[in-house]
Motif scaffolding. Sequence first.
Motif, short mmCIF file in Angstrom:
data_model
loop_
_atom_site.label_atom_id
_atom_site.label_comp_id
_atom_site.label_asym_id
_atom_site.label_seq_id
_atom_site.Cartn_x
_atom_site.Cartn_y
_atom_site.Cartn_z
N VAL A 16 8.95 109.42 48.92
CA VAL A 16 8.90 108.03 48.58
C VAL A 16 7.90 107.49 47.55
O VAL A 16 8.60 106.68 46.63
CB VAL A 16 8.87 107.19 49.92
CG1 VAL A 16 8.89 105.70 49.67
CG2 VAL A 16 9.96 107.50 50.85
N ASP A 17 6.76 107.67 47.67
CA ASP A 17 5.66 107.15 46.98
C ASP A 17 5.61 107.69 45.48
O ASP A 17 5.43 106.95 44.53
CB ASP A 17 4.40 107.14 47.62
CG ASP A 17 4.27 106.64 48.79
OD1 ASP A 17 4.92 105.60 49.00
OD2 ASP A 17 3.30 106.85 49.45
N SER A 18 6.08 108.79 45.22
CA SER A 18 5.90 109.46 43.99
C SER A 18 7.17 110.14 43.33
O SER A 18 6.96 110.45 42.21
CB SER A 18 4.85 110.74 44.06
OG SER A 18 3.66 110.33 44.74
N CYS A 19 8.24 110.33 43.99
CA CYS A 19 9.37 110.93 43.60
C CYS A 19 10.52 109.88 43.42
O CYS A 19 11.62 110.44 43.30
CB CYS A 19 9.60 112.07 44.54
SG CYS A 19 8.50 113.19 44.43
N GLY A 20 10.25 108.67 43.82
CA GLY A 20 11.42 107.51 43.71
C GLY A 20 12.37 107.66 44.89
O GLY A 20 13.20 106.71 44.79
N ALA A 21 12.12 108.17 45.94
CA ALA A 21 12.93 107.82 47.16
C ALA A 21 12.71 106.73 47.87
O ALA A 21 11.70 106.21 47.49
CB ALA A 21 12.92 109.07 48.08
N ILE A 73 17.54 109.22 46.45
CA ILE A 73 17.19 109.89 47.44
C ILE A 73 16.97 109.23 48.61
O ILE A 73 16.00 108.21 48.22
CB ILE A 73 16.03 110.84 47.21
CG1 ILE A 73 16.68 112.16 46.39
CG2 ILE A 73 15.65 111.59 48.55
CD1 ILE A 73 15.26 112.65 45.83
N GLY A 74 17.38 108.97 49.68
CA GLY A 74 17.11 108.23 50.84
C GLY A 74 16.54 108.93 51.93
O GLY A 74 17.37 109.85 52.58
N ALA A 75 15.20 108.78 52.31
CA ALA A 75 14.52 109.46 53.32
C ALA A 75 14.72 108.57 54.69
O ALA A 75 14.08 107.55 54.54
CB ALA A 75 13.02 109.58 52.95
N VAL A 76 15.48 109.07 55.47
CA VAL A 76 15.75 108.33 56.81
C VAL A 76 14.46 108.53 57.65
O VAL A 76 13.90 109.59 58.00
CB VAL A 76 16.82 109.07 57.59
CG1 VAL A 76 17.17 108.27 58.73
CG2 VAL A 76 18.10 109.10 56.66
N ARG A 77 14.26 107.24 58.05
CA ARG A 77 12.88 107.11 59.07
C ARG A 77 13.13 107.85 60.37
O ARG A 77 14.37 107.91 60.88
CB ARG A 77 12.62 105.47 59.19
CG ARG A 77 12.11 104.78 58.07
CD ARG A 77 11.63 103.52 58.36
NE ARG A 77 11.32 102.82 57.14
CZ ARG A 77 10.04 103.01 56.68
NH1 ARG A 77 8.98 103.73 57.34
NH2 ARG A 77 9.51 102.32 55.74
N SER A 78 12.35 108.32 61.00
CA SER A 78 12.46 109.14 62.18
C SER A 78 12.86 108.41 63.27
O SER A 78 13.56 108.88 64.16
CB SER A 78 10.90 109.82 62.62
OG SER A 78 9.87 108.74 62.82
N HIS A 79 12.51 107.18 63.38
CA HIS A 79 13.11 106.12 64.63
C HIS A 79 14.57 106.10 64.88
O HIS A 79 14.90 105.77 65.69
CB HIS A 79 12.25 104.83 64.71
CG HIS A 79 12.76 104.00 63.70
ND1 HIS A 79 12.28 103.92 62.53
CD2 HIS A 79 13.75 102.97 63.78
CE1 HIS A 79 12.76 102.83 61.92
NE2 HIS A 79 13.64 102.25 62.85
N CYS A 80 15.19 106.22 63.67
CA CYS A 80 16.48 106.21 63.54
C CYS A 80 17.43 107.31 63.19
O CYS A 80 18.68 107.18 62.87
CB CYS A 80 16.95 104.86 62.91
SG CYS A 80 16.55 104.94 61.08
N GLU A 81 16.61 108.33 62.66
CA GLU A 81 17.31 109.84 62.50
C GLU A 81 18.55 110.23 63.36
O GLU A 81 19.39 110.46 62.94
CB GLU A 81 16.35 110.63 62.36
CG GLU A 81 16.56 111.60 61.16
CD GLU A 81 15.53 112.46 60.90
OE1 GLU A 81 15.40 112.76 59.67
OE2 GLU A 81 14.62 112.72 61.70
N ASP A 82 18.44 110.01 64.71
CA ASP A 82 19.25 110.43 65.73
C ASP A 82 20.81 109.74 65.35
O ASP A 82 21.81 110.16 65.26
CB ASP A 82 19.00 110.66 67.14
CG ASP A 82 18.05 111.52 67.18
OD1 ASP A 82 17.90 112.62 66.48
OD2 ASP A 82 17.30 111.61 68.26
N ASP A 83 20.39 108.12 65.38
CA ASP A 83 21.66 107.34 65.25
C ASP A 83 22.33 107.57 63.97
O ASP A 83 23.54 107.61 63.84
CB ASP A 83 21.19 106.20 65.55
CG ASP A 83 20.84 105.45 66.74
OD1 ASP A 83 21.48 106.46 67.82
OD2 ASP A 83 19.84 104.54 66.89
#
Length: 149
Positions: A16-21, A73-83
Amino acid sequence: MNAEVAHSPLLLHRLVDSCGACWIDETNVNAFTQEPGARVLFLCGDPIRFPEGLDVAVVLPELRTALGIDFAIGAVRSHCEDDIARRFGVQRWPSLVFFRDGHYTTTLAGMYDWGDYLARVEQALRMPPSRKPGIGIPVVTLGGDSHCH
């Protein structure tokens, strides 16, 4: 430091911070997937259970560069990954879920050798829209009668 940051591996933060996700959660997943152009949701999974997810976090921006095809690129946050995984039929981690111009195209699960990954991601980015896995109503015939009236 909040709990989400404490549970997100540093390699995801680098993505996210360096690669534009961008970070994706239940509040922005629809907006992200509906935007024009090629878009990839990255579901890393628990890095203890699925350590190859961290490999994908490192390789994903390199694939984008090597292919010369720009995709968000969208990095899915861990707290909502299952949903979010359920919403798109993801059953294996890590997974990349591909969209183009607001339409689902395909999902790649797991980690691959470099050449295979390049070929599969390039193919995924060029695929026509398709139906999301796991979406729909199964057809069931009751009473063994299989004909329509």
